[in-house]
Design a protein around this motif. Structure first.
Motif, PDB file in Angstrom:
ATOM      1  N   LEU A  63      40.099  27.848  59.401  1.00  0.00           N
ATOM      2  CA  LEU A  63      39.876  28.054  57.976  1.00  0.00           C
ATOM      3  C   LEU A  63      41.184  28.510  57.339  1.00  0.00           C
ATOM      4  O   LEU A  63      42.097  28.947  58.023  1.00  0.00           O
ATOM      5  N   MET A  64      41.253  28.447  56.004  1.00  0.00           N
ATOM      6  CA  MET A  64      42.489  28.801  55.305  1.00  0.00           C
ATOM      7  C   MET A  64      42.155  29.352  53.922  1.00  0.00           C
ATOM      8  O   MET A  64      41.184  28.922  53.292  1.00  0.00           O
ATOM      9  N   ASP A  65      42.924  30.330  53.464  1.00  0.00           N
ATOM     10  CA  ASP A  65      42.837  30.853  52.090  1.00  0.00           C
ATOM     11  C   ASP A  65      41.485  31.474  51.751  1.00  0.00           C
ATOM     12  O   ASP A  65      41.112  31.546  50.579  1.00  0.00           O
ATOM     13  N   MET A  66      40.757  31.973  52.728  1.00  0.00           N
ATOM     14  CA  MET A  66      39.400  32.458  52.470  1.00  0.00           C
ATOM     15  C   MET A  66      39.365  33.703  51.590  1.00  0.00           C
ATOM     16  O   MET A  66      38.336  34.027  50.985  1.00  0.00           O
ATOM     17  N   VAL A 100      38.056  24.898  54.876  1.00  0.00           N
ATOM     18  CA  VAL A 100      38.518  24.353  56.149  1.00  0.00           C
ATOM     19  C   VAL A 100      39.917  23.758  55.980  1.00  0.00           C
ATOM     20  O   VAL A 100      40.188  23.034  55.017  1.00  0.00           O
ATOM     21  N   ALA A 101      40.806  24.069  56.910  1.00  0.00           N
ATOM     22  CA  ALA A 101      42.151  23.489  56.903  1.00  0.00           C
ATOM     23  C   ALA A 101      42.071  22.027  57.347  1.00  0.00           C
ATOM     24  O   ALA A 101      41.502  21.726  58.399  1.00  0.00           O
ATOM     25  N   THR A 148      40.099  17.601  60.074  1.00  0.00           N
ATOM     26  CA  THR A 148      40.426  18.891  60.664  1.00  0.00           C
ATOM     27  C   THR A 148      41.185  18.693  61.969  1.00  0.00           C
ATOM     28  O   THR A 148      41.446  17.569  62.405  1.00  0.00           O
ATOM     29  N   SER A 149      41.494  19.802  62.632  1.00  0.00           N
ATOM     30  CA  SER A 149      42.147  19.738  63.942  1.00  0.00           C
ATOM     31  C   SER A 149      41.187  19.280  65.034  1.00  0.00           C
ATOM     32  O   SER A 149      41.614  18.987  66.159  1.00  0.00           O
TER      33      SER A 149
END
Length: 598
Positions: free
Chosen positions: A242-245, A375-376, A383-384
C-alpha cells in the motif's frame, strides 16, 4: 465462464461452495470496474465476470456529484492537459506519481467525448458543447458535469454500455480474500449475500475496483457498508504494498445536522457537492463573517479542499461555529431558477428536508471523503503480485497528498481503460488453480467464514464498528499529533481483541457483512495511524499540529507491507519528476482568479 457443482466437506468444517472459472475477475462494479470490463469486452475478451457488492448500478460512484475533469477548453481554450497535470501536482503537494497524473490528464478529453458518444447526459452550453465549471484549486473551467448528479449519470452510462456488450455480472457478492501466494494471484473466495452461498473463483487475472477507505471515520460521505477499505486490505493480505495511506481528504462541506433528529440524522456527513461553491456559494461563520477572506483572500471558497476544511475546523474550534458544529454555506444570492438548473439534486434534497437553498443557507462541516492512498501499482495498474490489478479509488499514485476536485471520476475511467488494455494483451484463460492454493488459502478461508456465521460472541458488531470509526476521527482526523496517534494505535489493539469475540448473525445478515468489513477496516486504520505518525510534517490533507510546516526532505511516499513475521512494516521512496511539458506548465504558474466569479 464456467460454474461447477457445489463441493465441500462438512467433516473437515468446510462448507459447500460453488466453483467458478473465469479469465478476468473484476471486483467492484462502480465506474472503474465497469470501464475496465467495457475495455476488455471491446477488445474481444468475453470471459469476464464483474462482481458488485450491491445491486446493479448502486455503487459509490453515484455519490460523486459535482463533475469530472478534462481539458476540453469549452470556456477557456488556453487550458490544456499539461496545465491540468500541473494543477493536480500542485494540489497533491508533489507527492503524486507524475506518470500516472499524465496518463489521466492526457486521456481525459478523449474519454469525456467517449462518454458523450455513449449517451451520457452532460450539461451543455448554448452552443451545444459540453459545459464546464470551476472547481476548487483549478486554474480554468475544466470540470464537465451533468447537473449535480454527474457520478450517477456516468455510472448509468457505463452500465448501459456494459450491458450492450453483454458483460457478465453478479450482484450482492462480497469477496473476503484473494487467493494468492505472494507471487501471483489465482482467484478469490467470497459469498453471495442473498443466497448465503460460498464462492471459490478461479481467475487468471483479478482487478480490484472496490473503492477506498473513507468510511473508517465516523463522519464520512459514504454509506457505512461501502468504502470500508476492502480493496486496499484485500491487496495487502495478498502480498501487495500500500502507499500514501496517511492522506485522507476531509471534504469541507458535509452536511452538519442535529443528530438527535431522526429525519436529519441519516444525512450526517453526506456530501454537499463542491459544485455549490463552484457555482458561487459563500461560506459564513455564526457571526456572519465571510471567513475565507482571512484564510485565502485570493481563492476564497474555491481554494484547495484541505485549506477550506481546516479553515472551517478552526472557525468551529474558536467558537464561531453554527448550532450543529459547522458553518453556513449560502447560495441565496443566486436565483431560484439558476439553483434548480445547475444544482437540481442539492436543491431537491434540502427542499425535502424543509430548507430552501434559494432563500436560506445550509449548515456544513468537514467530513471524511476520499483516501488518496491505496494499492501501489505500476503504469498499467498492476501490483507487485502478478496478475493482480488495482484501479480507481483502490489504487494510489494519482492524487498525492490531496485530491483535486473532479479528478476522482477522471481516474476511474482513465485507469479502467488503461488496465483493460493491458489485460487484453495478456489474457490467457482462467489457468489452473493449484492444489496448494486451494488447501493453504481457499479452504481455511471457507472454514473461517463458516465459523464466523452465527458466532455467539461477547461484543455487538455495530458497537465495535462505531468504536473504530470514532477512534479514527478522534486520533487521525483533520488535526493530528504524536500523542494522539500513539494513543490511537493502542486503542486499535484493544479493538482487535473485541473483533476476535464478536456476536455475529447468519451469513445473509448485515452483522455478518460488517464483521467481515471490520477485518478490512483494522488493516486500513493501522496504516493510516502508522503513516500519520511516521510523517513528521504537514502536507496537503495530513496536518500535524506538532509539525505544522512542510519538510522538503519528506517529499517521499510511505509504502506499507506485511512483515515477514507478522505486523506491518513501512519504507519510503522518493517521488519521480514531471515530464518537460508538465514542468513547463508548472513554471508558467497558472492559478484560479476567484474574483472573476464575483
Amino acid at each position: 465462464m464456467r460454474d461447477s457443482p457445489k463441493t465441500g466437506s462438512a467433516r473437515a468444517g468446510i462448507p459447500e461452495y460453488d466453483s467458478v472459472d473465469v479469465s478476468v475477475l473484476v471486483i467492484g462494479a462502480g465506474a472503474a470496474g465497469a470501464r475496465a470490463a467495457i475495455e476488455l469486452a471491446e477488445r474481444g475478451v468475453d470471459d469476464v465476470l464483474v462482481l458488485g457488492k450491491r445491486s446493479h448500478g448502486d455503487a459509490h460512484t453515484t455519490w460523486a456529484r459535482g463533475g469530472i475533469n478534462g481539458a476540453l477548453g469549452t470556456h477557456d481554450p488556453e487550458d490544456s492537459w499539461a496545465i491540468h497535470a500541473a494543477d493536480t501536482l500542485n494540489e497533491g503537494h508533489f507527492l503524486n506519481d507524475p506518470g500516472k497524473v499524465q496518463t489521466v490528464t492526457k486521456r481525459m478529453p478523449g474519454l469525456l467525448r467517449e462518454l458523450d458518444d455513449w449517451g451520457m447526459a452532460f450539461s451543455r452550453t448554448e452552443d451545444g458543447e459540453l459545459d464546464q465549471r470551476f472547481f476548487g484549486a483549478q486554474s480554468f473551467r475544466r470540470t464537465a458535469f451533468a447537473g449535480d448528479h454527474t457520478g450517477e449519470s456516468m455510472l448509468n452510462t457505463l452500465v448501459d454500455r456494459a450491458q450492450e456488450l453483454s458483460v457478465p455480472y453478479r450482484e450482492n457478492v462480497m469477496i473476503t480474500t484473494l487467493l494468492a501466494d505472494g507471487d501471483r494471484v489465482y482467484g478469490a473466495v467470497g459469498f453471495d449475500a442473498d443466497t448465503g452461498d460460498y464462492l471459490l473463483i478461479n481467475a487468471g487475472t483479478v482487478v480490484l475496483a472496490a473503492g477506498g477507505y473513507a468510511a473508517i471515520y465516523n463522519r464520512h460521505t459514504s454509506r457505512d457498508d461501502e468504502n470500508n477499505g476492502d480493496g486496499p486490505a484485500l491487496a495487502y493480505d495478498a502480498g501487495a504494498a500500500l502507499m500514501d495511506m496517511e492522506f485522507v481528504q476531509f471534504h469541507p462541506t458535509g452536511m452538519a445536522v442535529d443528530e438527535d433528529d431522526p429525519e436529519w440524522e441519516p444525512w450526517s456527513g453526506r456530501l454537499v457537492t463542491e459544485a455549490v461553491r463552484g457555482e458561487g456559494g459563500h461560506l459564513y461563520n455564526a457571526e456572519g463573517e465571510r471567513f475565507m477572506e482571512r484564510y485565502s483572500p485570493d481563492q476564497m471558497e474555491l481554494d484547495a479542499r484541505d485549506v477550506v476544511a481546516r479553515a472551517i475546523a478552526q472557525e468551529v474550534a474558536e467558537g464561531r461555529g453554527t448550532e450543529n458544529g459547522g458553518v453556513s454555506l449560502d447560495l441565496s444570492h443566486k436565483s431560484r431558477s439558476f439553483i434548480r438548473e445547475r444544482l437540481p439534486r442539492m436543491y431537491e434534497r434540502f427542499d425535502d428536508l424543509g430548507v430552501d437553498m434559494a432563500s436560506e443557507p445550509v449548515e456544513v462541516a468537514p467530513t471524511a471523503h476520499y483516501g488518496m492512498g491505496g494499492v501501489a501499482v505500476d503504469e498499467h495498474g498492476e501490483t507487485s503480485v502478478d496478475g493482480l490489478f488495482a484501479i480507481g479509488e483502490t489504487m494510489a499514485g494519482v492524487h498525492g497528498a490531496n485530491r483535486l476536485g473532479g479528478n476522482s471520476l477522471a481516474e476511474t475511467v482513465a485507469f479502467g481503460a488503461v488496465a483493460g488494455e493491458r489485460i487484453a494483451q495478456r489474457v490467457d484463460g482462467p489457468g489452473r488453480l493449484p492444489d496448494h492454493v486451494v488447501d493453504d488459502y481457499a479452504k481455511p478461508q471457507l472454514r473461517d467464514l463458516a465459523a464466523l456465521a452465527g458466532r455467539d460472541g461477547t461484543h455487538e458488531v455495530s458497537s465495535v464498528f462505531t468504536g473504530l470509526q470514532n477512534l479514527l476521527w478522534e486520533h487521525a482526523g483533520i488535526l493530528r499529533d504524536e500523542d494522539s496517534l500513539r494513543a490511537g494505535l493502542r486503542e486499535l489493539d484493544t479493538l482487535r481483541d473485541r473483533v476476535s469475540d464478536l456476536d455475529v448473525g447468519p451469513i445473509t445478515s448485515d452483522s455478518f457483512e460488517f464483521a467481515v468489513d471490520l477485518g478490512f477496516m483494522l488493516t486500513t486504520a493501522e496504516a493510516v495511524l502508522r503513516g500519520a505518525l511516521q510523517r513528521t510534517e504537514s502536507r496537503g490533507a495530513h496536518y500535524r499540529t506538532d509539525y505544522p510546516d512542510t519538510d522538503p526532505d519528506w517529499r517521499r511516499n510511505i509504502y506499507y507491507e506485511r512483515a515477514d513475521v507478522g505486523g506491518m512494516s513501512t519504507h519510503t521512496e522518493t517521488v519521480g519528476t514531471p515530464s518537460e511539458t508538465v514542468q513547463a506548465a508548472l513554471d508558467e504558474g497558472h492559478e484560479l482568479d476567484y474574483h472573476q466569479l464575483e
